[in-house]
Design an enzyme around this catalytic site. Sequence first.
Site, PDB file in Angstrom:
ATOM      1  N   SER A 284     -45.639 -16.587  24.928  1.00  0.00           N
ATOM      2  CA  SER A 284     -45.281 -17.494  26.029  1.00  0.00           C
ATOM      3  C   SER A 284     -46.468 -18.394  26.320  1.00  0.00           C
ATOM      4  O   SER A 284     -47.573 -18.152  25.838  1.00  0.00           O
ATOM      5  CB  SER A 284     -44.944 -16.689  27.286  1.00  0.00           C
ATOM      6  OG  SER A 284     -46.130 -16.209  27.895  1.00  0.00           O
ATOM      7  N   ASP A 285     -46.263 -19.421  27.113  1.00  0.00           N
ATOM      8  CA  ASP A 285     -47.416 -20.128  27.649  1.00  0.00           C
ATOM      9  C   ASP A 285     -47.907 -19.345  28.872  1.00  0.00           C
ATOM     10  O   ASP A 285     -47.284 -18.361  29.287  1.00  0.00           O
ATOM     11  CB  ASP A 285     -47.076 -21.588  27.986  1.00  0.00           C
ATOM     12  CG  ASP A 285     -48.339 -22.457  27.997  1.00  0.00           C
ATOM     13  OD1 ASP A 285     -49.455 -21.894  28.054  1.00  0.00           O
ATOM     14  OD2 ASP A 285     -48.221 -23.692  27.958  1.00  0.00           O
ATOM     15  N   TYR A 286     -48.976 -19.803  29.427  1.00  0.00           N
ATOM     16  CA  TYR A 286     -49.676 -19.101  30.513  1.00  0.00           C
ATOM     17  C   TYR A 286     -48.726 -18.801  31.681  1.00  0.00           C
ATOM     18  O   TYR A 286     -48.311 -19.722  32.391  1.00  0.00           O
ATOM     19  CB  TYR A 286     -50.810 -20.000  31.002  1.00  0.00           C
ATOM     20  CG  TYR A 286     -51.977 -19.315  31.657  1.00  0.00           C
ATOM     21  CD1 TYR A 286     -53.164 -19.121  30.964  1.00  0.00           C
ATOM     22  CD2 TYR A 286     -51.907 -18.871  32.964  1.00  0.00           C
ATOM     23  CE1 TYR A 286     -54.257 -18.514  31.563  1.00  0.00           C
ATOM     24  CE2 TYR A 286     -52.985 -18.252  33.569  1.00  0.00           C
ATOM     25  CZ  TYR A 286     -54.167 -18.082  32.867  1.00  0.00           C
ATOM     26  OH  TYR A 286     -55.253 -17.490  33.469  1.00  0.00           O
TER      27      TYR A 286
END
Length: 759
Positions: A284-286
Amino acid sequence: MKKLILALAVLVSLSAAAQRSQDKKKMDAFITNLMKKMTIEEKIGQLNLVTPGGGIATGAVVSSNVEAKIKEGKVGGLFGVHGPEKVRQAQDFAVKQTRMKIPLLFGSDVIHGYKTIFPIPLGLSASWDMALIERSARIAALESTANGLNWNFSPMVDIARDPRWGRVAEGAGEDPYLGSQIARAMVRGYQGDDMTKPTTMMACVKHFILYGAAEAGRDYNTTDMSRIKMFNEYLPPYKAAIDAGVGSVMSSFNDIDAVPATGNKWVLTDLLRGRWGFDGFVVSDYTSVNEMIAHGMGDLQAVSALALKAGLDMDMVGEGFLTTLPKSLKEGKVTEKEIDQSCRRILEAKYKLGLFDDPYRYIDTSRPAKEILTADTRKAAREIAARSFVLLKNNNQVLPLKKSGTIALVGPLANNKNNMLGTWAVSGDPQTSIPLLEGMKNVAGNGVNIIYAKGANITNDTLLAKKVNVFGTRIDIDKRSPEEMLKEAVEAARKADVVVAAVGEASEMSGESSSRSDITLPESQKKLVRALVQTGKPVVLVMMSGRPLALEEENELTTAMLQTWHAGSEAGNAIADVLFGDYNPSGKLTATFPRNVGQVPIYYSQRTTGRPATSEEFKKFQSNYLDVPNSPLFPFGYGLSYTTFSYGDVKLNKNSMKPNEAITATVTLTNTGKYDGEEVVQLYIRDVVCSITRPVKELKGFQKVFLKAGESKEVSFKITAEDLKFYNSELNYVAEPGDFKVFIGTSSQEVKEADFKLQ
Ligand code: BGC
């Protein structure tokens, strides 16, 4: 003979395929055996990516109790940990103190260099030089692995056509064809041909998908796009990275068809794995799993289950997987098979990196001193930076500068180490960069008298300065009054033969969470430019920015403009090399420079309209504006040289081809000027009649050609049916028979053309 070579090639590729399938069997058996011994908690632990802080936290949270979590087997990878000692310590926790002894991944954002910083990616792309870009990625991998890292959150390949979006700095601009070539070059540069080598690392293509199409250029904003546009114009660079064997993919923050990418099954499974056959893992992104709560997709348990089921394998920082998947499993909201599948993909990545053979493979305390920020890497950074600059204007051939006389070097970016590296240079130290003043002194020699004056602040807006200075001082508002600074600069200009003004954006005025609704130069600098021009001296603008700026006024006023982006560790030396003519600029724009922000989104490959504008003048009932021409200030593919190039007519070896044939298009390129130089010869194609509306022109080939002054060369391109293919209404990738135009030239606008048919 030919047949023999062909037969041998087939044999070699067959045996390589056999070897690959044997390796895969071995890996599968190893992982199956390992997973048999793992508890469900340990499997979920592998899906957890944390950062202990210390790097740049791009979200509201950083991870807590990291050491304890690693020892409990609750962590699959770390980022923000650098240096062989620290990496060894963390790896020790994983392989010596956990039950399963599974090594960790060590990630980082190495976007345009690690300690030796290269130009921002938008600048790198302007070199149109794939070998050069690959080399920059190679050096980035060398330095990162020397510091213990094995996984890079790069390349960022989001097509971006809205310069308000700050992250336009991080990608390769507006074009899917060029973007695809660059995606490949970067994956090759990071991963090499063998990820187990201690000098290569796993790449991660991001942000999957369409992050660059954020509405209104506002970061993290929603996206909405037809499948036709997506497949033809936005997806190719991601696919190119997948086809090049990228090991991992990062999902994006935005939604697609009203479902956030991080929980979007069509995106992460149907498209990525089903249609494209990707076999690595998706991170995932942050905290983008958690952010689906704000998107309105449910609570943490619901969004974590949604993400896993959609095909997300690793959860960055948010720990939704870690804290809720056990419960979801018990309640039947996710299956053990789904957890196993993601765990297997993470373990496979570790296997492919060789970490099970040697978890300390990337840990060698003798490497940093020898391999990081060395004379060699700096030399490369200087060469690469010089090749990324784009000469936008050069009236009266004021450039190159003579290595004699007096030069006034002015501007807030003229002697400014803090803004040379550019955005997303998280591991770089601004203090190791060369500012322009130092570079000019290095290159000019003793014959030149350089008078320096700051002249203006980047902005006088203290509030903007505060927003921009989050990672350190980028905008330093002088104690002197603006009037006093201006006066000093004007006096310097009066004493000089020529004025070089280094103006533009601070590095953090672009990048993540740095969208701007006004993309002109800040007023403080506009005033400086006006005042300098008033002196009557020739004014050369050295433009530093992370995005295309709207430079209409500056283009009117000044004598020359050199776009230098944020050029990295060797910025000052590289810019001076070009200003003084030690290197003849050869960069070409990869993102259109608009006249004003109202033209945005603006890009050369727009689709046809039924009422195309027939001139630059306004005409009623045509597709144009009352207040500005349709044309940009500087188009895609544009860039001047100190020499001039002329193009002969486009010659085709035939005017019609069958689908399995090829046409060769040739032009004669002549260096008609006084300097040796390189030209990026560009080939565009237009599908004249088609079942769907098509772009007025699409880049389908380019070659960077070096010619000595006076020299001529034939430049040829082979056009095959592959170059004519597009995704049709059924999303089939086809070439339709009919008429085509081929254009060859020096930019997307200045071209010669010819016609051909596909039978
Ligand atoms: C960015 C990513 C980056 C990640 C980790 C996010 O905010 O969107 O590009 O890789 O942070 O630093």
